[in-house]
Design a protein around this motif. Structure first.
Motif, PDB file in Angstrom:
ATOM      1  N   TYR A 197      33.012 -32.901  18.864  1.00 49.26           N
ATOM      2  CA  TYR A 197      31.827 -32.979  18.008  1.00 49.26           C
ATOM      3  C   TYR A 197      30.583 -33.325  18.830  1.00 49.26           C
ATOM      4  O   TYR A 197      29.463 -32.981  18.451  1.00 49.26           O
ATOM      5  CB  TYR A 197      32.073 -34.050  16.940  1.00 49.26           C
ATOM      6  N   GLY A 198      30.809 -33.993  19.976  1.00 43.55           N
ATOM      7  CA  GLY A 198      29.691 -34.287  20.855  1.00 43.55           C
ATOM      8  C   GLY A 198      29.540 -35.744  21.238  1.00 43.55           C
ATOM      9  O   GLY A 198      28.645 -36.099  22.023  1.00 43.55           O
ATOM     10  N   ILE A 199      30.392 -36.593  20.691  1.00 42.68           N
ATOM     11  CA  ILE A 199      30.312 -38.012  21.035  1.00 42.68           C
ATOM     12  C   ILE A 199      30.907 -38.218  22.430  1.00 42.68           C
ATOM     13  O   ILE A 199      32.011 -37.741  22.725  1.00 42.68           O
ATOM     14  CB  ILE A 199      31.053 -38.874  19.994  1.00 42.68           C
ATOM     15  N   ALA A 200      30.169 -38.906  23.295  1.00 42.80           N
ATOM     16  CA  ALA A 200      30.631 -39.133  24.666  1.00 42.80           C
ATOM     17  C   ALA A 200      31.865 -40.027  24.652  1.00 42.80           C
ATOM     18  O   ALA A 200      31.893 -41.044  23.964  1.00 42.80           O
ATOM     19  CB  ALA A 200      29.525 -39.777  25.488  1.00 42.80           C
ATOM     20  N   LEU A 201      32.864 -39.620  25.423  1.00 42.26           N
ATOM     21  CA  LEU A 201      34.073 -40.436  25.518  1.00 42.26           C
ATOM     22  C   LEU A 201      33.735 -41.847  25.988  1.00 42.26           C
ATOM     23  O   LEU A 201      34.332 -42.831  25.524  1.00 42.26           O
ATOM     24  CB  LEU A 201      35.077 -39.768  26.465  1.00 42.26           C
ATOM     25  N   THR A 235      43.135 -36.692  32.451  1.00 44.92           N
ATOM     26  CA  THR A 235      42.003 -36.164  33.222  1.00 44.92           C
ATOM     27  C   THR A 235      40.681 -36.678  32.669  1.00 44.92           C
ATOM     28  O   THR A 235      39.789 -37.100  33.422  1.00 44.92           O
ATOM     29  CB  THR A 235      42.020 -34.621  33.194  1.00 44.92           C
ATOM     30  N   GLN A 236      40.560 -36.662  31.346  1.00 49.31           N
ATOM     31  CA  GLN A 236      39.334 -37.159  30.722  1.00 49.31           C
ATOM     32  C   GLN A 236      39.145 -38.654  30.974  1.00 49.31           C
ATOM     33  O   GLN A 236      38.031 -39.110  31.242  1.00 49.31           O
ATOM     34  CB  GLN A 236      39.371 -36.896  29.209  1.00 49.31           C
ATOM     35  N   GLU A 293      36.412 -41.238  33.308  1.00 49.55           N
ATOM     36  CA  GLU A 293      35.772 -42.469  32.819  1.00 49.55           C
ATOM     37  C   GLU A 293      36.216 -43.695  33.628  1.00 49.55           C
ATOM     38  O   GLU A 293      36.097 -44.835  33.186  1.00 49.55           O
ATOM     39  CB  GLU A 293      36.098 -42.672  31.333  1.00 49.55           C
ATOM     40  N   ASN A 294      36.732 -43.412  34.840  1.00 46.02           N
ATOM     41  CA  ASN A 294      37.107 -44.461  35.804  1.00 46.02           C
ATOM     42  C   ASN A 294      38.336 -45.279  35.413  1.00 46.02           C
ATOM     43  O   ASN A 294      38.524 -46.396  35.895  1.00 46.02           O
ATOM     44  CB  ASN A 294      35.920 -45.396  36.090  1.00 46.02           C
ATOM     45  N   ASP A 302      45.958 -48.344  34.536  1.00 47.61           N
ATOM     46  CA  ASP A 302      45.505 -48.349  33.137  1.00 47.61           C
ATOM     47  C   ASP A 302      46.315 -47.380  32.280  1.00 47.61           C
ATOM     48  O   ASP A 302      46.552 -47.626  31.098  1.00 47.61           O
ATOM     49  CB  ASP A 302      44.026 -47.928  33.036  1.00 47.61           C
ATOM     50  N   LEU A 303      46.697 -46.263  32.878  1.00 47.87           N
ATOM     51  CA  LEU A 303      47.242 -45.142  32.107  1.00 47.87           C
ATOM     52  C   LEU A 303      48.760 -44.988  32.142  1.00 47.87           C
ATOM     53  O   LEU A 303      49.336 -44.338  31.267  1.00 47.87           O
ATOM     54  CB  LEU A 303      46.613 -43.826  32.605  1.00 47.87           C
ATOM     55  N   LYS A 304      49.415 -45.570  33.138  1.00 45.68           N
ATOM     56  CA  LYS A 304      50.815 -45.203  33.391  1.00 45.68           C
ATOM     57  C   LYS A 304      51.779 -45.562  32.260  1.00 45.68           C
ATOM     58  O   LYS A 304      52.827 -44.946  32.131  1.00 45.68           O
ATOM     59  CB  LYS A 304      51.309 -45.778  34.712  1.00 45.68           C
TER      60      LYS A 304
END
Length: 203
Positions: free
Chosen positions: A42-46, A66-67, A71-72, A77-79
């Motif tokens: 929609y256009g909202i920045a992640l 990837t996204q 965003e650093n 953080d993700l694993k």
């Protein structure tokens, strides 16, 4: 409210009406047919959504590793929520994956080989991933920037490499006559490839 207008007005129009990110977040969380990816589309920045959702919610909301990397967000953080394959697609480096707690075993399961991991993981970690001496030999023979001495420095016992290389290859691979003498090689074994002075040093 956002729920009434989302399908009919664009983000610029909604912002002109003084709807805020929090309003869109509340709408998304209340509507089972919408997800976080819809807000981004929609256009909202992640970046404006990071404080409103957990990583688990981002994953469920169709936001990719990837996204989040953009965003650093780190591997650490993700694993817990993204697979090693997804982290690899996000183009984290092998070094970043290791720092984030991804093991050589996990990367081997994703098809990574000695060549991918050698400069980042230790021999103990590679052995835990069930890489064998033959795998290291194949790697060394294929990589013009590595030699047999590099394998020994890495921690592989020269005795474990003797059956994989000729004396000529050992010499070319920066293995000294002294090292080979210590492995039981005789002057007769070495004299075709090592000079008299090298053999005297080994004595």
């Amino acid at each position: 409210e956002v729920a009434d207008l989302f399908a009919h007005y664009d983000l610029a129009e909604m912002e002109a009406a003084e709807f805020e990110v929090a309003d869109f977040v509340a709408f998304e969380k209340a509507d089972d047919n919408k997800n976080i990816a819809d807000l981004v589309t929609y256009g909202i920045a992640l970046s404006d959504l990071l404080s409103s959702y957990t990583i688990t919610e981002f994953k469920a909301g169709n936001i990719t590793a990837t996204q989040l990397k953009a965003e650093n967000k780190t591997v650490a953080d993700l694993k817990a929520d993204y697979s090693v394959a997804q982290l690899w697609v996000a183009e984290y480096t092998i070094a970043e994956l290791k720092v984030g707690g991804i093991t050589a075993t996990e990367l081997k399961a994703e098809g990574k080989e000695v060549a991918d991991l050698f400069d980042v993981y230790t021999l103990v970690e590679m052995e835990a991933a069930l890489f064998e001496v033959a795998d290291f030999v194949t790697f060394e023979k294929a990589d013009n920037n590595k030699n047999i001495a590099d394998l020994v420095t890495y921690g592989i016992a020269l005795s474990d490499l003797l059956s994989s290389y000729s004396i000529t290859e050992m010499k070319a691979g920066n293995i000294s006559a002294t090292q080979l003498k210590d492995e039981g090689k005789t002057v007769a074994d070495l004299k075709a490839d090592y000079s008299v002075s090298e053999l005297l040093v080994a004595d």
